[in-house]
Design a protein around this motif. Sequence first.
Motif, mmCIF file in Angstrom:
data_model
loop_
_atom_site.group_PDB
_atom_site.id
_atom_site.type_symbol
_atom_site.label_atom_id
_atom_site.label_comp_id
_atom_site.label_asym_id
_atom_site.label_seq_id
_atom_site.Cartn_x
_atom_site.Cartn_y
_atom_site.Cartn_z
ATOM 1 N N SER A 61 -5.533 2.280 1.990
ATOM 2 C CA SER A 61 -4.646 1.694 0.987
ATOM 3 C C SER A 61 -3.322 2.445 0.936
ATOM 4 C CB SER A 61 -5.296 1.724 -0.403
ATOM 5 O OG SER A 61 -6.478 0.991 -0.403
ATOM 6 N N LEU A 62 -3.397 3.769 0.974
ATOM 7 C CA LEU A 62 -2.176 4.573 0.950
ATOM 8 C C LEU A 62 -1.333 4.350 2.203
ATOM 9 C CD1 LEU A 62 -3.567 7.901 -0.545
ATOM 10 C CD2 LEU A 62 -2.113 6.212 -1.684
ATOM 11 N N LEU A 63 -1.983 4.240 3.348
ATOM 12 C CA LEU A 63 -1.255 3.950 4.584
ATOM 13 C C LEU A 63 -0.594 2.570 4.528
ATOM 14 C CD1 LEU A 63 -3.694 5.384 7.256
ATOM 15 C CD2 LEU A 63 -1.426 6.260 6.669
ATOM 16 N N ILE A 122 0.421 1.004 1.799
ATOM 17 C CA ILE A 122 1.562 1.119 0.892
ATOM 18 C C ILE A 122 2.723 1.850 1.576
ATOM 19 C CG2 ILE A 122 2.367 2.205 -1.258
ATOM 20 C CD1 ILE A 122 -0.495 1.595 -2.357
ATOM 21 N N ALA A 123 2.410 2.909 2.317
ATOM 22 C CA ALA A 123 3.453 3.632 3.051
ATOM 23 C C ALA A 123 4.128 2.712 4.078
ATOM 24 C CB ALA A 123 2.873 4.856 3.741
ATOM 25 N N LEU A 162 -9.382 4.416 0.243
ATOM 26 C CA LEU A 162 -8.207 4.986 -0.414
ATOM 27 C C LEU A 162 -7.150 5.362 0.612
ATOM 28 C CD1 LEU A 162 -6.756 6.131 -2.922
ATOM 29 C CD2 LEU A 162 -7.956 8.278 -2.476
ATOM 30 N N VAL A 163 -7.553 6.012 1.701
ATOM 31 C CA VAL A 163 -6.616 6.412 2.748
ATOM 32 C C VAL A 163 -5.953 5.184 3.358
ATOM 33 C CG1 VAL A 163 -6.436 7.450 5.048
ATOM 34 C CG2 VAL A 163 -7.760 8.592 3.261
#
Length: 99
Positions: A87-89, A91-92, A84-85
Amino acid sequence: MTHAIKYCRKKYDKKPIIISAQTYLLSFYESLGFVPEGPVYLEDNIEHITMVLPILKKGKAKSQKSAGSESSGFVTKLLSFLLLVLSLLFIAGLIYLMT
């Protein structure tokens, strides 16, 4: 990943789930019940393999849950959190590149 599996099971109840997995994550996907099928191949210059999560009969699903240990559950949760982390990075990073 567990949420995605639950969603697929709810929506496509009677079909196996087939994914294209990066080979370095093989043990992670195997811990979720996926089985590798076929040869390793390159996709975007990264080694991948086709993996299938077969349909489990109700009796088998219960026995698999009881067979898992607490440490295995912790590792799965930790890997899910890390995924999850990442994936968020990712996307960022995409948002940063688009601005």
